[in-house]
Motif scaffolding. Structure first.
Motif, PDB file in Angstrom:
ATOM      1  N   ASN A  86       0.804  -1.218   0.000  1.00  0.00           N
ATOM      2  CA  ASN A  86       0.000   0.000   0.000  1.00  0.00           C
ATOM      3  C   ASN A  86       0.835   1.264   0.000  1.00  0.00           C
ATOM      4  O   ASN A  86       0.278   2.369  -0.132  1.00  0.00           O
ATOM      5  CB  ASN A  86      -0.944   0.015   1.205  1.00  0.00           C
ATOM      6  CG  ASN A  86      -2.170  -0.824   0.976  1.00  0.00           C
ATOM      7  OD1 ASN A  86      -2.556  -1.091  -0.158  1.00  0.00           O
ATOM      8  ND2 ASN A  86      -2.796  -1.272   2.059  1.00  0.00           N
ATOM      9  N   SER A  91     -12.322  -6.134  -3.643  1.00  0.00           N
ATOM     10  CA  SER A  91     -11.204  -5.219  -3.433  1.00  0.00           C
ATOM     11  C   SER A  91     -11.686  -3.878  -2.901  1.00  0.00           C
ATOM     12  O   SER A  91     -12.835  -3.469  -3.147  1.00  0.00           O
ATOM     13  CB  SER A  91     -10.443  -4.987  -4.742  1.00  0.00           C
ATOM     14  OG  SER A  91      -9.761  -6.139  -5.168  1.00  0.00           O
ATOM     15  N   GLU A  92     -10.789  -3.209  -2.194  1.00  0.00           N
ATOM     16  CA  GLU A  92     -11.002  -1.817  -1.781  1.00  0.00           C
ATOM     17  C   GLU A  92     -10.019  -0.940  -2.563  1.00  0.00           C
ATOM     18  O   GLU A  92      -9.281  -1.439  -3.420  1.00  0.00           O
ATOM     19  CB  GLU A  92     -10.787  -1.671  -0.278  1.00  0.00           C
ATOM     20  CG  GLU A  92     -11.707  -2.526   0.570  1.00  0.00           C
ATOM     21  CD  GLU A  92     -13.165  -2.125   0.437  1.00  0.00           C
ATOM     22  OE1 GLU A  92     -13.439  -0.932   0.156  1.00  0.00           O
ATOM     23  OE2 GLU A  92     -14.048  -3.002   0.614  1.00  0.00           O
ATOM     24  N   THR A 117      -7.317   0.361  -1.562  1.00  0.00           N
ATOM     25  CA  THR A 117      -5.964  -0.123  -1.277  1.00  0.00           C
ATOM     26  C   THR A 117      -6.037  -1.610  -0.949  1.00  0.00           C
ATOM     27  O   THR A 117      -7.113  -2.186  -0.808  1.00  0.00           O
ATOM     28  CB  THR A 117      -5.358   0.636  -0.085  1.00  0.00           C
ATOM     29  OG1 THR A 117      -6.203   0.467   1.056  1.00  0.00           O
ATOM     30  CG2 THR A 117      -5.228   2.126  -0.395  1.00  0.00           C
ATOM     31  N   CYS A 118      -4.866  -2.234  -0.820  1.00  0.00           N
ATOM     32  CA  CYS A 118      -4.813  -3.661  -0.498  1.00  0.00           C
ATOM     33  C   CYS A 118      -5.379  -3.898   0.904  1.00  0.00           C
ATOM     34  O   CYS A 118      -5.194  -3.073   1.805  1.00  0.00           O
ATOM     35  CB  CYS A 118      -3.381  -4.176  -0.580  1.00  0.00           C
ATOM     36  SG  CYS A 118      -2.633  -4.002  -2.212  1.00  0.00           S
ATOM     37  N   THR A 119      -6.029  -5.003   1.067  1.00  0.00           N
ATOM     38  CA  THR A 119      -6.645  -5.340   2.352  1.00  0.00           C
ATOM     39  C   THR A 119      -6.347  -6.794   2.702  1.00  0.00           C
ATOM     40  O   THR A 119      -5.813  -7.550   1.882  1.00  0.00           O
ATOM     41  CB  THR A 119      -8.176  -5.138   2.294  1.00  0.00           C
ATOM     42  OG1 THR A 119      -8.698  -5.878   1.174  1.00  0.00           O
ATOM     43  CG2 THR A 119      -8.525  -3.668   2.144  1.00  0.00           C
ATOM     44  N   GLY A 153      -5.563  -4.171  -4.079  1.00  0.00           N
ATOM     45  CA  GLY A 153      -6.482  -3.043  -4.140  1.00  0.00           C
ATOM     46  C   GLY A 153      -6.563  -2.446  -5.531  1.00  0.00           C
ATOM     47  O   GLY A 153      -5.734  -2.707  -6.412  1.00  0.00           O
ATOM     48  N   GLN A 187      -5.817   0.352  -6.395  1.00  0.00           N
ATOM     49  CA  GLN A 187      -4.675   1.217  -6.666  1.00  0.00           C
ATOM     50  C   GLN A 187      -3.715   0.594  -7.676  1.00  0.00           C
ATOM     51  O   GLN A 187      -2.952   1.303  -8.332  1.00  0.00           O
ATOM     52  CB  GLN A 187      -3.913   1.485  -5.360  1.00  0.00           C
ATOM     53  CG  GLN A 187      -3.075   0.282  -4.878  1.00  0.00           C
ATOM     54  CD  GLN A 187      -2.673   0.358  -3.429  1.00  0.00           C
ATOM     55  OE1 GLN A 187      -3.448   0.013  -2.570  1.00  0.00           O
ATOM     56  NE2 GLN A 187      -1.471   0.834  -3.165  1.00  0.00           N
TER      57      GLN A 187
END
Length: 1021
Positions: free
Chosen positions: A753, A784-785, A787-789, A803, A805
């Motif tokens: 991130n 997904s969001e 950013t990475c989750t 994510g 991004q």
């Protein structure tokens, strides 16, 4: 001051792209000519005031500080600071001129002068001056009115009519006219020469700088150039020959010089008062004593003794307010969950440790407070603070709000000429062919060209020689100002009365006209509020641990003896860790094999350009491995150098050697270290040498031995690393490795991130995460969001979900739109996603190629990626449109192959969540008997191998004598390749251009590290 003439109107190279001499060169010439003083009056700036003042004092000359300003009607005025009040007014006026106009177009409004002339001496300027300009235009009455206005502003004792004679045809008439005006107004005359270079022969350099300033070739800007070479530093006799009819004009220069007495020691103006104006020393003592039980829960006699010592020094240097100011900023950040780490020499201080400014215990690591501060210190101590990069701006804004905009400013950088920029700018000024200039600028300093090639470009040998001379002459000259990466100057007095302010290129930013060295030499406070992406990664990692594991990790409380950390350090398994992940660090780690935290501190300090160039690294490792005996420069030094096996690694060791052998006080020893590292004058170093040798001989050391130790000390001081800085970096490195060892999914997620942040591209981080047992899931429009989750796996662990991004081109706005428009039940199909988000088609296509729509819940006409792209082309979607299904079109498309999907994912996101590019080459490489990282791991020393991989890192450090270093990656790991200069040169196109490389070479095994010494390389296509 016995001089017959003092030059008061001088421009250095800090009259950017106008003056053609450094302040030191001008002072050296003034000293040669017997002047006892010199005035510096750069255009609209005091950029060189501190440097000029120090250099003048070192040469026994009296510095006169001033500036030449351009008024709004384009006429010029020279202002000299006679008193401290005058200096403050000069700074204020220069700040107004800079801030009220565009960058690079400073103009002083006449309306600002009436209330800000006290303590200033005004000279009426040269040919563009307030009087000369109307006289040359035939407006004698206008000149009289202008002179009357100036007299009303400055008074008869502070206004001088300036005379200059540069052998122009109309100079006699101009000088006579100015003298007449002065006589009519009962004002004194003063002679100057508007100096722009130290010696006559430097006029060509000044002309070339003028052409660069106007972005024109010399031949095209003749009207902008001074017509002759008379603007050099002249003797009184030379000016007397030109202005002999006005002897008082020369005599007045000495009188003015004697009147100008300004100190640039700003210590008294530096430290803002504490809140409520409480006693700073008592407040500091109270805070520190309250913190002792937390940081030293056992017997704390040593800690309390060190604290008493430091508080005494801080009290004597009147710096308690400084520590409180830094503590306030750090405490404010911590209270808001902003990661902050103090580093640099501040980590030598137990006060900084107790206040939470640093997280390195100076007692545990035997750090030396006097490297940071002593009673003999001539400059302010320097504290660097690293903040979470995402939130550093919050801290900067807090500083502005807390101390006020007039008391806070960003430190500037002087962007100076180096080889490439000099080649380009001088080449343009001399109208050399662009093709040639481009080629030279890319040649990395190899400037030689055969005569026949010069002739083919139409360049004479004389022009070529002049070109090279001019390029070398401006090396190190300032070209323009930029903003320091994080340096913030905070003062008690308004900044614009201490140093002029001007606009930065960055919108909304204001910089002071001094760089970090000038700020330090002036005794001002500079805080480096730096951003560190690693701290952002740590911050996110800790949040993820709290959210998904229900645990709170206190990094300050971590024990520094975790075997899991030292295990990966000894194996150089450090991808994604702070500071220790580079190729050079990994090579050092397998030789060092750190077993305790102190080993990590030494290793971090060693792998730096300075220690490498200084020849410290290889002797240390040979001694560490028992390949050579541990020896010391002298038996007295054995206790000091024991931790580094007789090798001087740390700057603190330089100080201790001076104290033990040379019998220096701690403060004197740090002054010696500063003098060595900043290349002070030879005379100063000679005094230190004599003092050191005398102190050593008093202890029975022979003169020859003492002299030899001092020589080696001076050499190492230039290269040595600050131990406290190394300890702070080592602590952050340890924290990242601890988090990776115990919460790998959370840590890798934090790293991904905050890319780019380290040595490796995200695709390498993803592969390394998988190698450490962390599953990585691809981008998905419903899971997904932005950013990475982290998301729970069926087996009970945590996986990383990439994510939005990482989808090329989507950006923050597109990612936020995808998340905001997503219904609670998720997108059901392509048309649903398009209608809700209204993203541009090219971005929806990128999502499809990334696999983001691979598994939507609703039925679709075409479920594979190729089919979805075809379907996207048929869609017509608008806001509020009904989700009408498309009629079948009868087109049958072949589904994408695995290879096509993998390449599409790399192309769209730069990473592959569940595959690796080298899989696509594996069959061909196996048939060609080209091995893998697994076969390389089994190869014997000296064995010839052929391996191939994706190029993860490509390096050719300037310190490596032409060697190049590659890191290749395949499905199972990384491979280190060393390429000798001749091999690199023979196949440069392959080495530089290939994305996938096959390499043949010889295996080198040493200390658990495997390298391939390449004999040839070949691009794999």
């Amino acid at each position: 001051m016995n001089s017959e003439y003092i030059e008061l109107h001088t421009h250095s190279c800090f009259s950017l792209l106008d003056g053609a001499a450094t302040p030191e060169a001008l002072l050296d010439r003034a000293a040669e000519l017997g002047m006892g003083a010199l005035g510096l009056t750069d255009h609209h700036g005091l950029y060189a005031a501190i440097r000029f003042s120090i250099a003048a004092q070192e040469r026994g000359l009296h510095p006169i500080i001033g500036a030449e300003v351009t008024l709004e009607d384009e006429r010029h005025l020279v202002l000299l600071a006679e008193t401290q009040q005058g200096y403050r007014n000069l700074c204020w006026l220069l700040s107004r001129a800079q801030l009220e106009h565009e960058k690079g177009a400073a103009r002083l409004a006449w309306a600002h002068l009436p209330d800000h002339t006290q303590g200033l001496i005004a000279l009426t300027g040269c040919r563009q001056g307030v009087l000369a300009a109307p006289l040359l235009a035939g407006d004698r009455d206008g000149a009289r009115r202008q002179l009357a206005e100036l007299r009303a502003l400055f008074g008869a004792e502070h206004l001088y009519v300036e005379l200059q004679h540069h052998l122009r045809p109309d100079d006699d008439a101009l000088v006579a006219g100015l003298a007449t005006l002065a006589r009519e107004a009962s004002l004194p005359l003063v002679a100057t020469n508007n100096v722009h270079y130290a010696r006559r022969e430097d006029y060509r350099l000044q002309q070339m700088l003028t052409a660069i300033h106007h972005n024109e070739a010399l031949c095209d800007c003749r009207n902008r150039l001074y017509p002759n070479s008379e603007l050099y530093l002249k003797t009184g006799a030379e000016l007397e020959a030109l202005l002999g009819a006005y002897p008082e004009a020369l005599a007045h220069t000495v009188e003015i010089a004697a009147r100008c007495e300004v100190s640039l020691d700003m210590r008294a103006l530096a430290i803002p008062p504490t809140q409520g104006n409480e006693d700073a020393s008592e407040r500091l003592r109270s805070l520190c004593e309250a913190a002792v039980p937390r940081w030293y829960p056992g017997p704390a006699a040593a800690a309390r003794a060190q604290l008493r010592h430091e508080l005494q020094v801080i009290g004597q240097t009147q710096l308690a307010g400084y520590f409180l100011m830094v503590w306030e900023i750090v405490a404010w950040a911590r209270a808001r969950g902003i990661q902050v780490r103090g580093r640099g020499s501040a980590a030598n201080s137990i006060v900084a440790y107790l206040l939470g400014i640093t997280n390195v215990d100076p007692l545990a690591h035997n750090l030396l407070f006097e490297r940071f501060l002593s009673t003999e210190t001539r400059t302010m101590p320097d504290i660097d603070l690293d903040f979470c990069s995402r939130r550093r701006e919050e801290v900067i804004q807090y500083a502005y709000e807390r101390y006020g905009e007039r008391h806070v400013g960003m430190v500037c950088n002087y962007v100076t000429y180096r080889a490439r920029s000099a080649l380009r700018d001088v080449g343009k000024a001399l109208a050399l062919p662009q093709e040639l200039v481009d080629r030279l600028a890319k040649s990395q300093g190899h400037w030689g060209l055969p005569a026949e090639e010069l002739e083919s470009f139409g360049i004479s040998p004389q022009t070529w020689e002049q070109y090279l001379v001019l390029c070398k002459a401006i090396q190190g000259y300032p070209r323009h100002l930029s903003i320091h990466v994080g340096g913030l100057c905070i003062t008690a007095a308004p900044l614009d009365e201490i140093v002029p302010l001007e606009r930065a290129t960055m919108p909304g930013r204001v910089v002071i006209q001094w760089d970090k060295d000038n700020v330090e030499d002036a005794g001002l406070i500079k805080l480096d509020l730096l951003s560190l992406r690693t701290l952002s990664a740590i911050d996110e990692c800790l949040d993820l641990i709290q959210t998904h594991y229900g645990k709170t990790v206190d990094l300050d409380a971590l024990p520094l003896d975790d075997p899991a950390v030292y295990d990966v350090l000894q194996r150089a398994d450090t991808v994604g860790a702070f500071q220790v992940e580079s190729r050079a660090q990994q090579q050092a780690l397998v030789q060092m094999k750190p077993r305790v935290f102190a080993d990590l501190v030494v290793e971090v300090a060693l792998i730096r350009p300075g220690p490498l160039q200084g020849g410290m690294v290889h002797p240390f490792f040979r001694r560490r491995q028992g390949l050579e005996p541990v020896t010391h420069l002298h038996p007295l030094l054995a206790p000091i150098l024991a931790e580094t096996l007789g090798i001087i690694v740390f700057q603190e060791q330089v100080i201790r050697v001076a104290m033990v052998m040379g019998q220096f006080s701690a403060g004197e020893a740090d002054l010696l270290r500063r003098a060595m590292s900043r290349h002070r004058a030879e005379e100063e170093m000679a005094r230190f040498r004599e003092r050191f040798v005398t102190g050593a001989m008093a202890q029975g050391v022979t003169e020859a031995a003492a002299d030899d130790v001092f020589t080696k000390l001076a050499g190492f001081a230039s290269y040595g690393f600050c131990k406290s800085h190394a300890a702070a970096f080592a602590r952050t490195a340890y924290d990242t490795l601890w988090l990776r060892a115990h919460y790998p999914a959370a840590y890798y997620c934090g790293v991904l991130n905050n890319e780019p942040m380290g040595f490796y591209a995200p695709r390498v981080i993803v592969s390394d995460a998988r190698r450490h047992g962390v599953a990585v899931q691809p981008v998905h429009v419903n899971r997904s969001e932005a950013t990475c989750t982290l998301e729970a796996e069926n087996a009970g662990g945590m996986a990383i979900r990439l994510g939005f991004q990482y989808v090329d081109g989507l950006g923050e706005t597109g990612a936020e739109r995808l998340v905001a428009a997503r219904p609670t039940t998720g997108y059901v199909g392509l048309d649903d996603l398009c209608r809700r988000t209204r993203l541009p088609r090219r971005l929806v296509e990128q999502l499809i190629l990334a696999g983001g729509l691979d598994d939507l819940p609703a039925a679709s006409l075409r479920r594979d990626r190729r089919g979805l792209i075809w379907e996207l082309g048929r869609l017509r979607y608008q806001e509020e449109a009904l989700p009408l299904p498309l009629a079948p079109d009868g087109v049958e498309l072949e589904p994408m192959t695995y290879a096509e999907e993998l390449l599409a994912e790399y192309g769209s996101t730069g990473v592959a969540a569940q595959g690796h590019l080298m899989e696509l080459y594996r069959d061909r490489l196996t048939q060609a008997r080209i091995g893998t990282s697994q076969t390389l791991a089994r190869a014997q020393n000296g064995e010839r191998v052929r391996v191939a991989g994706f190029v993860a890192v490509r390096q050719q450090p300037p310190t490596a004598k032409g060697f190049a270093f590659f890191t290749l990656e395949d499905e199972w790991g990384l491979m280190n390749i060393i390429v000798r200069p001749q091999v690199f040169a023979a196949q440069r196109a392959e080495w530089v251009g290939a994305s996938v490389l096959a390499v043949e070479g010889i295996v080198q095994r040493a200390h658990g590290q495997i390298n391939v010494l390449a004999e040839r390389g070949q691009a794999v296509k």
